[in-house]
Design an enzyme around this catalytic site. Structure first.
Site, mmCIF file in Angstrom:
data_model
loop_
_atom_site.group_PDB
_atom_site.id
_atom_site.type_symbol
_atom_site.label_atom_id
_atom_site.label_comp_id
_atom_site.label_asym_id
_atom_site.label_seq_id
_atom_site.Cartn_x
_atom_site.Cartn_y
_atom_site.Cartn_z
ATOM 1 N N CYS A 82 51.821 52.530 37.358
ATOM 2 C CA CYS A 82 51.442 51.195 37.809
ATOM 3 C C CYS A 82 52.632 50.316 38.171
ATOM 4 C CB CYS A 82 50.593 50.510 36.748
ATOM 5 S SG CYS A 82 49.072 51.401 36.353
ATOM 6 N N CYS A 213 39.212 43.260 32.840
ATOM 7 C CA CYS A 213 39.848 44.518 33.236
ATOM 8 C C CYS A 213 40.162 44.483 34.726
ATOM 9 C CB CYS A 213 38.912 45.702 32.959
ATOM 10 S SG CYS A 213 38.369 45.862 31.252
ATOM 11 N N SER A 214 41.328 44.981 35.094
ATOM 12 C CA SER A 214 41.663 45.059 36.520
ATOM 13 C C SER A 214 40.856 46.163 37.183
ATOM 14 C CB SER A 214 43.158 45.320 36.702
ATOM 15 O OG SER A 214 43.533 46.548 36.103
ATOM 16 N N HIS A 345 44.274 45.828 41.879
ATOM 17 C CA HIS A 345 45.392 46.636 41.380
ATOM 18 C C HIS A 345 45.490 47.966 42.126
ATOM 19 C CE1 HIS A 345 48.400 48.274 38.866
ATOM 20 N NE2 HIS A 345 47.658 48.730 37.881
#
Length: 400
Positions: A82, A213-214, A345
């Protein structure tokens, strides 16, 4: 070592996987083209490039960048989970800082699948096998929950047990970031929710609900890094933002074999990277006006408050109680873009979207989400397995 500056940024809107028109080369061309236009330079002046993505075949970076031109420059593909986008930025900045190039491009993109992240190669050792084994040793394992929210949810549970934070603190962070995203046209979600909406959303892994939550996302972002000499020769001071400090850190025993649940999700990497980046910039966390940090889950935003030094260990939830990290609070505004939770994301693009947001903030170009008088900004991007990148930006100090 040369001073380094971001002179151009660009990004696409982030969208739900499968809903975005085109493909990753189209998105990279859009983001890269915007960054070049923002810098006011031609692609022929770029001397090397770093392309970040996690989901794609080898040399997808070349295929993406070829949409900007075929000039024969070095192109390096980057994959650091990430933190991939910020890792590409880190490499571009190091090349310029060392005097190897005057202009370098960092670009990140991702075409993802819907649903929770999973391991793509189950026939070989997972890069996170020891992290996961340590978490199982500490807290057991819930086969019904996806692994990423379970990791960060367990860290949140540990913080509640050790320091007295509550689910309401994490819910407020989700509420804040969704509220911030309403003013961001690049955000995957631009819906405002009540705090009760956040709490009542479907539980993914306690204390995390879906709205904390992404999501997975499609999109791209880019930044152009240049030397002080280049900025001066091309008179780009009106758009240049200095990268004053930057650090990339990886796992130590404190983030794996000897880790707590909080350590497993990279707390120590964050702390060490922040100290190094702030030290290089010769500034203190108290001088920072605006922050984009890695809120893959609301629990991680609270933990990162402590890792960056905004609060002492065990006291991050006190910032939430004071509502310190939003507009009108007594701390820096955190995630004015909406953060990963609401902006989205796409792994390879996330770090460069953060860079774009902070560049706009320091230029005063962030429209309805502008942080008044922002002079110093900090970016935090985390990838488990693992790497953390912290970058400090500031207004350029131009000699009279």
């Amino acid at each position: 070592m040369q001073r380094t500056y971001v002179i151009g940024v660009g990004m696409t809107k982030f969208d739900k996987p499968g809903s975005k028109q085109g493909d990753y080369p189209d998105w990279a061309a859009e983001a890269g083209g915007k960054a070049l236009a923002d810098a006011g330079i031609d692609y022929s002046l770029v001397q090397e490039a770093y392309a970040g993505y996690c989901y794609g075949d080898s040399t997808a970076g070349e295929r993406a960048i070829y949409g900007l031109g075929l000039t024969g420059i070095p192109i390096v593909n980057v994959n650091n989970n990430c933190s991939t986008g910020s890792s590409a930025l880190y490499l571009a900045r190091r090349a310029v800082k060392a005097g190897l190039s005057d202009v370098a491009l960092a670009i990140g993109f991702e075409k993802m699948e819907r649903g929770s992240l999973g391991m793509k190669f189950p026939d070989r050792t997972s890069p996170m096998d020891r992290h996961l084994a340590r978490l199982v040793e500490l807290r057991g394992w819930d086969e019904s929950a996806p692994f990423a929210p379970q990791l960060f949810g367990a860290a949140g549970r540990e913080h509640m047990e050790l320091y007295g934070s509550k689910p309401e603190h994490f819910a407020w962070i989700g509420w804040k970031n969704h509220k911030h995203s309403v003013e961001n046209p690049y955000s995957q979600f631009q819906d405002e929710y009540s705090l009760q909406d956040i709490k009542d959303a479907r539980e993914i892994f306690s204390p995390l609900t879906k709205l904390q939550c992404s999501p997975t996302s499609d999109g791209a972002a880019a930044a152009i890094v240049a030397s002080e000499r280049f900025v001066d020769e091309h008179d780009l001071w009106d758009r240049a933002i200095e990268i004053a400090g930057q650090a990339l850190t990886t796992d130590t025993p404190a983030t794996r074999d000897e880790a707590t649940a909080i350590g497993v999700v990279g707390f120590d990497m964050t702390r060490d990277a922040a100290r190094l980046a702030l030290d290089e910039a010769q500034t203190a966390i108290g001088d920072v006006d605006v922050i984009e940090l890695h809120d893959c889950f609301s629990t991680n935003e609270l933990l990162t408050y402590e890792g960056l030094g905004l609060a002492e260990v065990g006291h991050g939830h006190e910032l939430v109680e004071r509502q310190a990290t939003t507009y009108g609070g007594d701390g820096p505004v955190v995630n004015p873009s909406g953060g990963l939770i609401s902006k989205g994301h796409p792994l390879g693009a996330t770090g460069l979207a953060q860079c774009s947001e902070l560049t706009w903030q320091l230029r005063g170009q962030a429209a309805g989400r502008q942080v008044d008088g922002a002079q110093v900004a900090l970016q935090h991007n985390l990838g488990l397995g693992g790497a953390a990148v912290v970058t400090v930006y500031r207004q350029p100090q131009v000699a009279a």
